[in-house]
Write a protein that holds these residues in place. Structure first.
Motif, PDB file in Angstrom:
ATOM      1  N   THR A  70       0.078   1.670  33.548  1.00  0.00           N
ATOM      2  CA  THR A  70      -0.051   2.387  32.285  1.00  0.00           C
ATOM      3  C   THR A  70      -1.486   2.244  31.805  1.00  0.00           C
ATOM      4  O   THR A  70      -2.027   1.140  31.768  1.00  0.00           O
ATOM      5  N   ASN A  71      -2.077   3.358  31.450  1.00  0.00           N
ATOM      6  CA  ASN A  71      -3.452   3.356  30.956  1.00  0.00           C
ATOM      7  C   ASN A  71      -3.426   3.213  29.435  1.00  0.00           C
ATOM      8  O   ASN A  71      -3.005   4.120  28.730  1.00  0.00           O
ATOM      9  N   SER A  72      -3.851   2.051  28.951  1.00  0.00           N
ATOM     10  CA  SER A  72      -3.926   1.802  27.511  1.00  0.00           C
ATOM     11  C   SER A  72      -5.376   1.659  27.063  1.00  0.00           C
ATOM     12  O   SER A  72      -5.707   0.821  26.217  1.00  0.00           O
ATOM     13  N   GLY A  73      -6.223   2.496  27.629  1.00  0.00           N
ATOM     14  CA  GLY A  73      -7.605   2.540  27.179  1.00  0.00           C
ATOM     15  C   GLY A  73      -7.702   3.350  25.904  1.00  0.00           C
ATOM     16  O   GLY A  73      -6.971   4.326  25.731  1.00  0.00           O
ATOM     17  N   ARG A  74      -8.596   2.945  25.012  1.00  0.00           N
ATOM     18  CA  ARG A  74      -8.776   3.652  23.751  1.00  0.00           C
ATOM     19  C   ARG A  74     -10.269   3.797  23.479  1.00  0.00           C
ATOM     20  O   ARG A  74     -10.976   2.793  23.355  1.00  0.00           O
ATOM     21  N   PRO A  75     -10.749   5.043  23.385  1.00  0.00           N
ATOM     22  CA  PRO A  75     -12.173   5.256  23.103  1.00  0.00           C
ATOM     23  C   PRO A  75     -12.628   4.507  21.846  1.00  0.00           C
ATOM     24  O   PRO A  75     -11.883   4.371  20.879  1.00  0.00           O
ATOM     25  N   PHE A  76     -13.849   4.014  21.901  1.00  0.00           N
ATOM     26  CA  PHE A  76     -14.520   3.306  20.817  1.00  0.00           C
ATOM     27  C   PHE A  76     -13.940   1.919  20.527  1.00  0.00           C
ATOM     28  O   PHE A  76     -14.359   1.270  19.575  1.00  0.00           O
ATOM     29  N   ASP A  77     -12.995   1.468  21.334  1.00  0.00           N
ATOM     30  CA  ASP A  77     -12.361   0.183  21.055  1.00  0.00           C
ATOM     31  C   ASP A  77     -13.312  -0.970  21.346  1.00  0.00           C
ATOM     32  O   ASP A  77     -14.219  -0.869  22.170  1.00  0.00           O
ATOM     33  N   THR A  78     -13.113  -2.051  20.638  1.00  0.00           N
ATOM     34  CA  THR A  78     -13.856  -3.294  20.845  1.00  0.00           C
ATOM     35  C   THR A  78     -12.849  -4.354  21.271  1.00  0.00           C
ATOM     36  O   THR A  78     -11.627  -4.127  21.218  1.00  0.00           O
ATOM     37  N   THR A  79     -13.334  -5.523  21.639  1.00  0.00           N
ATOM     38  CA  THR A  79     -12.402  -6.582  22.021  1.00  0.00           C
ATOM     39  C   THR A  79     -11.520  -6.995  20.838  1.00  0.00           C
ATOM     40  O   THR A  79     -10.355  -7.340  21.033  1.00  0.00           O
ATOM     41  N   ALA A  80     -12.051  -6.922  19.618  1.00  0.00           N
ATOM     42  CA  ALA A  80     -11.231  -7.225  18.437  1.00  0.00           C
ATOM     43  C   ALA A  80     -10.106  -6.199  18.297  1.00  0.00           C
ATOM     44  O   ALA A  80      -8.963  -6.550  17.987  1.00  0.00           O
ATOM     45  N   GLY A  81     -10.418  -4.936  18.535  1.00  0.00           N
ATOM     46  CA  GLY A  81      -9.401  -3.893  18.479  1.00  0.00           C
ATOM     47  C   GLY A  81      -8.360  -4.061  19.581  1.00  0.00           C
ATOM     48  O   GLY A  81      -7.160  -3.859  19.364  1.00  0.00           O
ATOM     49  N   MET A  82      -8.820  -4.432  20.776  1.00  0.00           N
ATOM     50  CA  MET A  82      -7.891  -4.658  21.891  1.00  0.00           C
ATOM     51  C   MET A  82      -6.951  -5.807  21.561  1.00  0.00           C
ATOM     52  O   MET A  82      -5.743  -5.722  21.815  1.00  0.00           O
ATOM     53  N   LEU A  83      -7.490  -6.864  20.976  1.00  0.00           N
ATOM     54  CA  LEU A  83      -6.675  -8.007  20.592  1.00  0.00           C
ATOM     55  C   LEU A  83      -5.657  -7.594  19.527  1.00  0.00           C
ATOM     56  O   LEU A  83      -4.476  -7.955  19.611  1.00  0.00           O
ATOM     57  N   ALA A  84      -6.083  -6.824  18.549  1.00  0.00           N
ATOM     58  CA  ALA A  84      -5.201  -6.409  17.456  1.00  0.00           C
ATOM     59  C   ALA A  84      -4.054  -5.525  17.933  1.00  0.00           C
ATOM     60  O   ALA A  84      -2.944  -5.584  17.401  1.00  0.00           O
ATOM     61  N   ARG A  85      -4.291  -4.702  18.949  1.00  0.00           N
ATOM     62  CA  ARG A  85      -3.252  -3.770  19.403  1.00  0.00           C
ATOM     63  C   ARG A  85      -2.533  -4.252  20.665  1.00  0.00           C
ATOM     64  O   ARG A  85      -1.738  -3.521  21.254  1.00  0.00           O
ATOM     65  N   LEU A  86      -2.786  -5.464  21.062  1.00  0.00           N
ATOM     66  CA  LEU A  86      -2.283  -5.979  22.330  1.00  0.00           C
ATOM     67  C   LEU A  86      -0.763  -5.879  22.451  1.00  0.00           C
ATOM     68  O   LEU A  86      -0.244  -5.399  23.467  1.00  0.00           O
ATOM     69  N   ASP A  87      -0.037  -6.308  21.431  1.00  0.00           N
ATOM     70  CA  ASP A  87       1.421  -6.280  21.533  1.00  0.00           C
ATOM     71  C   ASP A  87       1.981  -4.864  21.601  1.00  0.00           C
ATOM     72  O   ASP A  87       2.972  -4.621  22.283  1.00  0.00           O
ATOM     73  N   SER A  88       1.342  -3.923  20.922  1.00  0.00           N
ATOM     74  CA  SER A  88       1.829  -2.542  21.007  1.00  0.00           C
ATOM     75  C   SER A  88       1.377  -1.857  22.292  1.00  0.00           C
ATOM     76  O   SER A  88       2.056  -0.968  22.799  1.00  0.00           O
ATOM     77  N   ALA A  89       0.255  -2.272  22.846  1.00  0.00           N
ATOM     78  CA  ALA A  89      -0.266  -1.649  24.068  1.00  0.00           C
ATOM     79  C   ALA A  89       0.388  -2.196  25.328  1.00  0.00           C
ATOM     80  O   ALA A  89       0.449  -1.507  26.345  1.00  0.00           O
ATOM     81  N   VAL A  90       0.880  -3.434  25.261  1.00  0.00           N
ATOM     82  CA  VAL A  90       1.430  -4.096  26.441  1.00  0.00           C
ATOM     83  C   VAL A  90       2.909  -4.382  26.184  1.00  0.00           C
ATOM     84  O   VAL A  90       3.261  -5.324  25.464  1.00  0.00           O
TER      85      VAL A  90
END
Length: 175
Positions: A70-90
């Motif tokens: 599953t591709n959960s890439g998000r344009p303009f995202d930062t590591t803080a954003g990746m951390l914040a959305r981790l549970d919904s993305a994974v």
């Protein structure tokens, strides 16, 4: 009950055969992978079938692995954003995350220490959920980038998929 001509052994065989046909098929779930990252993971400027997550999935399937990426890439995202959305993305049931943190932290003036801490938190959070993690964060050569000097070319996506393949196979074989 005795049936003429049916021995105890053959009755057992019929019972086993009946259970086989009545049982639900036991198909193993595919190896589930989620690619987390920013625009280069999502495939900015690249057709979605040419992104490294999709190319990698096809390469693994061709090699005989039952895998779903599953591709959960998000344009303009930062590591803080990746951390914040981790549970919904994974989603639960994910076996492996490929984290490609990208360079947006550098572009948006996040300190190298904060970036490293965010990546460490992402890894810890996923491991606590019993999800393996591959952090793919090399220094990419200039030839990987398109005209904007930010986003990967389709050829770069293919090279990244090839580089990741052996790492994903190692994780696949651990499960």
């Amino acid at each position: 009950m005795n049936l003429p001509g049916v021995t105890r052994v053959s009755r057992l065989g019929w019972v086993v055969l009946a259970l086989v046909f009545l049982a639900e098929p036991v198909g193993a779930d595919p190896f589930r992978v989620v690619a987390v990252g920013a625009s280069n993971t999502s495939g900015w400027t690249v057709n979605s079938e040419k992104t490294y997550p999709q190319v990698l999935e096809q390469m693994l399937r061709t090699a005989g692995y039952d895998v779903q990426i599953t591709n959960s890439g998000r344009p303009f995202d930062t590591t803080a954003g990746m951390l914040a959305r981790l549970d919904s993305a994974v989603a639960d049931g994910t076996d492996l995350v490929i984290l490609q943190p990208g360079a947006n932290d550098r572009r948006f003036f996040v300190s190298p220490e904060r970036r490293a801490n965010n990546i460490a938190e992402i890894k810890d959070h996923l491991r606590n959920r019993r999800i393996a993690v591959i952090v793919f964060d090399p220094a990419f050569p200039d030839g990987y980038y398109s005209f904007d000097k930010i986003h990967f070319t389709p050829e770069a996506h293919a090279r990244i998929a090839a580089e990741l393949m052996s790492q994903v196979i190692r994780q696949f074989e651990r499960i």
